[in-house]
Design a protein around this motif. Structure first.
Motif, PDB file in Angstrom:
ATOM      1  N   ILE A  33       0.729 109.069  -8.801  1.00  0.00           N
ATOM      2  CA  ILE A  33       0.454 107.963  -9.726  1.00  0.00           C
ATOM      3  C   ILE A  33      -1.015 107.586  -9.709  1.00  0.00           C
ATOM      4  CG2 ILE A  33       0.884 105.504 -10.157  1.00  0.00           C
ATOM      5  CD1 ILE A  33       3.778 106.032  -9.110  1.00  0.00           C
ATOM      6  N   ILE A  34      -1.568 107.404  -8.514  1.00  0.00           N
ATOM      7  CA  ILE A  34      -2.953 106.930  -8.445  1.00  0.00           C
ATOM      8  C   ILE A  34      -3.951 108.026  -8.826  1.00  0.00           C
ATOM      9  CG2 ILE A  34      -2.417 105.149  -6.758  1.00  0.00           C
ATOM     10  CD1 ILE A  34      -3.465 106.879  -4.568  1.00  0.00           C
ATOM     11  N   ALA A  35      -3.540 109.285  -8.705  1.00  0.00           N
ATOM     12  CA  ALA A  35      -4.457 110.386  -9.031  1.00  0.00           C
ATOM     13  C   ALA A  35      -4.874 110.377 -10.485  1.00  0.00           C
ATOM     14  CB  ALA A  35      -3.818 111.727  -8.677  1.00  0.00           C
ATOM     15  N   THR A  36      -4.026 109.838 -11.366  1.00  0.00           N
ATOM     16  CA  THR A  36      -4.327 109.844 -12.798  1.00  0.00           C
ATOM     17  C   THR A  36      -4.749 108.465 -13.315  1.00  0.00           C
ATOM     18  OG1 THR A  36      -1.975 109.485 -13.297  1.00  0.00           O
ATOM     19  CG2 THR A  36      -2.766 111.762 -13.260  1.00  0.00           C
ATOM     20  N   ALA A  37      -5.065 107.554 -12.382  1.00  0.00           N
ATOM     21  CA  ALA A  37      -5.436 106.196 -12.794  1.00  0.00           C
ATOM     22  C   ALA A  37      -6.865 106.109 -13.308  1.00  0.00           C
ATOM     23  CB  ALA A  37      -5.253 105.227 -11.624  1.00  0.00           C
ATOM     24  N   GLY A  38      -7.681 107.114 -12.990  1.00  0.00           N
ATOM     25  CA  GLY A  38      -9.069 107.099 -13.432  1.00  0.00           C
ATOM     26  C   GLY A  38     -10.079 107.061 -12.308  1.00  0.00           C
ATOM     27  N   PHE A  39      -9.616 107.028 -11.051  1.00  0.00           N
ATOM     28  CA  PHE A  39     -10.538 107.080  -9.920  1.00  0.00           C
ATOM     29  C   PHE A  39     -11.201 108.454  -9.858  1.00  0.00           C
ATOM     30  CE2 PHE A  39      -7.318 103.950  -8.611  1.00  0.00           C
ATOM     31  CZ  PHE A  39      -8.138 102.864  -8.335  1.00  0.00           C
ATOM     32  N   ASP A  40     -12.413 108.473  -9.324  1.00  0.00           N
ATOM     33  CA  ASP A  40     -13.110 109.746  -9.137  1.00  0.00           C
ATOM     34  C   ASP A  40     -12.643 110.463  -7.881  1.00  0.00           C
ATOM     35  OD1 ASP A  40     -14.987 109.475 -11.392  1.00  0.00           O
ATOM     36  OD2 ASP A  40     -15.818 107.815 -10.220  1.00  0.00           O
ATOM     37  N   TRP A  41     -12.273 109.706  -6.867  1.00  0.00           N
ATOM     38  CA  TRP A  41     -11.862 110.283  -5.583  1.00  0.00           C
ATOM     39  C   TRP A  41     -10.832 109.382  -4.922  1.00  0.00           C
ATOM     40  CZ3 TRP A  41     -13.768 107.948  -0.785  1.00  0.00           C
ATOM     41  CH2 TRP A  41     -14.608 106.854  -0.997  1.00  0.00           C
ATOM     42  N   VAL A  42      -9.944 109.991  -4.146  1.00  0.00           N
ATOM     43  CA  VAL A  42      -8.904 109.257  -3.425  1.00  0.00           C
ATOM     44  C   VAL A  42      -8.837 109.797  -2.000  1.00  0.00           C
ATOM     45  CG1 VAL A  42      -6.423 108.849  -3.191  1.00  0.00           C
ATOM     46  CG2 VAL A  42      -7.509 108.675  -5.443  1.00  0.00           C
ATOM     47  N   VAL A  43      -8.949 108.899  -1.019  1.00  0.00           N
ATOM     48  CA  VAL A  43      -8.828 109.297   0.384  1.00  0.00           C
ATOM     49  C   VAL A  43      -7.358 109.292   0.795  1.00  0.00           C
ATOM     50  CG1 VAL A  43      -9.292 108.629   2.772  1.00  0.00           C
ATOM     51  CG2 VAL A  43     -11.106 108.498   1.072  1.00  0.00           C
ATOM     52  N   LEU A  44      -6.898 110.420   1.313  1.00  0.00           N
ATOM     53  CA  LEU A  44      -5.589 110.512   1.938  1.00  0.00           C
ATOM     54  C   LEU A  44      -5.820 110.338   3.434  1.00  0.00           C
ATOM     55  CD1 LEU A  44      -4.191 113.574  -0.048  1.00  0.00           C
ATOM     56  CD2 LEU A  44      -3.874 111.136  -0.544  1.00  0.00           C
ATOM     57  N   ASP A  45      -5.501 109.161   3.942  1.00  0.00           N
ATOM     58  CA  ASP A  45      -5.881 108.803   5.307  1.00  0.00           C
ATOM     59  C   ASP A  45      -4.823 109.230   6.313  1.00  0.00           C
ATOM     60  OD1 ASP A  45      -7.425 107.732   7.319  1.00  0.00           O
ATOM     61  OD2 ASP A  45      -6.585 105.720   7.101  1.00  0.00           O
ATOM     62  N   THR A  46      -5.254 109.870   7.394  1.00  0.00           N
ATOM     63  CA  THR A  46      -4.333 110.179   8.489  1.00  0.00           C
ATOM     64  C   THR A  46      -4.791 109.557   9.802  1.00  0.00           C
ATOM     65  OG1 THR A  46      -5.328 112.230   9.360  1.00  0.00           O
ATOM     66  CG2 THR A  46      -3.956 112.435   7.387  1.00  0.00           C
ATOM     67  N   GLU A  47      -5.933 108.856   9.765  1.00  0.00           N
ATOM     68  CA  GLU A  47      -6.413 108.220  11.004  1.00  0.00           C
ATOM     69  C   GLU A  47      -5.694 106.905  11.272  1.00  0.00           C
ATOM     70  OE1 GLU A  47     -10.438 106.572  13.242  1.00  0.00           O
ATOM     71  OE2 GLU A  47     -10.522 106.968  11.091  1.00  0.00           O
ATOM     72  N   HIS A  48      -5.586 106.079  10.255  1.00  0.00           N
ATOM     73  CA  HIS A  48      -4.985 104.758  10.431  1.00  0.00           C
ATOM     74  C   HIS A  48      -3.715 104.582   9.605  1.00  0.00           C
ATOM     75  CE1 HIS A  48      -7.997 103.176  13.086  1.00  0.00           C
ATOM     76  NE2 HIS A  48      -8.969 103.470  12.242  1.00  0.00           N
ATOM     77  N   SER A  49      -3.048 105.682   9.290  1.00  0.00           N
ATOM     78  CA  SER A  49      -1.739 105.609   8.639  1.00  0.00           C
ATOM     79  C   SER A  49      -0.872 106.726   9.215  1.00  0.00           C
ATOM     80  CB  SER A  49      -1.872 105.751   7.120  1.00  0.00           C
ATOM     81  OG  SER A  49      -2.446 106.990   6.790  1.00  0.00           O
ATOM     82  N   PRO A  50       0.444 106.561   9.209  1.00  0.00           N
ATOM     83  CA  PRO A  50       1.342 107.567   9.809  1.00  0.00           C
ATOM     84  C   PRO A  50       1.541 108.762   8.891  1.00  0.00           C
ATOM     85  CG  PRO A  50       2.636 105.737   8.965  1.00  0.00           C
ATOM     86  CD  PRO A  50       1.190 105.359   8.776  1.00  0.00           C
ATOM     87  N   ASN A  51       0.450 109.405   8.550  1.00  0.00           N
ATOM     88  CA  ASN A  51       0.423 110.498   7.587  1.00  0.00           C
ATOM     89  C   ASN A  51       0.239 111.806   8.343  1.00  0.00           C
ATOM     90  OD1 ASN A  51       0.643 111.152   4.906  1.00  0.00           O
ATOM     91  ND2 ASN A  51      -1.455 110.609   4.356  1.00  0.00           N
ATOM     92  N   GLU A  52       1.171 112.728   8.237  1.00  0.00           N
ATOM     93  CA  GLU A  52       1.086 113.992   8.954  1.00  0.00           C
ATOM     94  C   GLU A  52       0.894 115.153   7.993  1.00  0.00           C
ATOM     95  OE1 GLU A  52       0.716 113.975  12.076  1.00  0.00           O
ATOM     96  OE2 GLU A  52       1.302 111.890  12.453  1.00  0.00           O
ATOM     97  N   LEU A  53       0.566 116.310   8.524  1.00  0.00           N
ATOM     98  CA  LEU A  53       0.158 117.447   7.708  1.00  0.00           C
ATOM     99  C   LEU A  53       1.163 117.829   6.609  1.00  0.00           C
ATOM    100  CD1 LEU A  53      -2.046 120.309   8.472  1.00  0.00           C
ATOM    101  CD2 LEU A  53       0.263 120.999   7.881  1.00  0.00           C
ATOM    102  N   PRO A  54       2.464 117.945   6.888  1.00  0.00           N
ATOM    103  CA  PRO A  54       3.391 118.283   5.801  1.00  0.00           C
ATOM    104  C   PRO A  54       3.403 117.239   4.681  1.00  0.00           C
ATOM    105  CG  PRO A  54       4.437 118.633   7.931  1.00  0.00           C
ATOM    106  CD  PRO A  54       3.176 117.876   8.190  1.00  0.00           C
TER     107      PRO A  54
END
Length: 260
Positions: A33-54
């Protein structure tokens, strides 16, 4: 088949301001959703969020790069060559490496993104980054389209920006306002004059070194002020913060309607 062009890296090199968003929801649907909002870049954070490689893989797939989507920037949990290798292999076009303290750590970050003999990145002949072997010249040309950002988060690191910026392969320097504010004695208060002085000192050193500077500024007035001061890439919000605010705002409006 060719390596996708990195519009964000090109824009930084040309000094064009880039509007970004920080993503901490760990969701491929949110990323789509946010990828097509018009931002130039989006950070996918794995340092301070429970985001893992898969999960990051699914988010990158949801943000498939085309003319209408923001360029992904993955932040590994640390400036670690194993983490870097894995995110590169799943197709991260840009990385932001946290807590880079000096020129040696900046050089190590770049080295982890380069194949031998230029660096230490492990070689896989078929992975998502080279479209499972379909990009024939991937290994020769990947660094041309790969963005490497290093994150400066302490006053000691700020003072070393001139040396950090000299490292070949560093495409930009991101100033971490929360950690830098804490380091100068004002935890949770990036608006404090001493914290602001440190942030602006970092910006001026980046300018003097000819490197684009970035920062996170969820407050709209702060973000505009940072752009006006000369920051090139500014993340103007955080997806979980936007969700938090929007949900509470709509509840407040309807409570007020019912109680009014």
């Amino acid at each position: 088949m060719q390596i996708p062009r990195n519009a964000f890296k090109k824009a930084l090199a040309e000094g064009r301001p880039q509007i970004g968003l920080w993503s901490m929801l760990c969701s491929n649907i949110a990323a789509e959703i946010i990828a097509t909002a018009g931002f130039d870049w989006v950070v996918l954070d794995t340092e301070h969020s429970p985001n893992e490689l898969p999960m990051v893989l699914q988010q990158l797939q949801a943000m498939q790069i085309d003319a209408n989507t923001a360029t992904p920037v993955v932040r590994p949990a640390w400036n670690d060559p194993i983490l870097i290798k894995r995110f590169l292999d799943i197709g991260a076009p840009n990385l932001i490496l946290p807590f880079v303290q000096d020129e040696n750590e900046a050089a190590a970050a770049v080295s982890a993104t380069r194949y031998p003999p230029k660096g230490i990145r492990g070689v896989s002949m078929s992975q998502r980054a080279n479209r499972y072997g379909l990009v024939a010249d991937y290994h020769k040309h990947v660094e041309e389209e790969l963005g490497v950002l290093v994150q400066v988060e302490t006053l000691a690191a700020v003072n070393r920006i001139p040396a950090i910026a000299k490292q070949d392969g560093v495409d930009g320097i991101f100033i971490g306002p929360a950690d830098l504010s804490a380091d100068v004695g004002h935890l949770g208060n990036a608006a404090h004059p001493e914290a602001q002085a440190a942030i602006m000192k970092a910006l001026e050193l980046c300018k003097a070194a000819g490197k684009p500077a970035g920062i996170l500024a969820p407050n709209e007035e702060d973000a505009k002020r940072y752009f006006d001061a000369g920051f090139t890439f500014v993340a103007v919000g955080v997806d979980q913060g936007l969700l938090t605010k929007a949900t509470r705002d709509i509840v407040r409006r309807f409570r007020s309607h019912l109680e009014g």
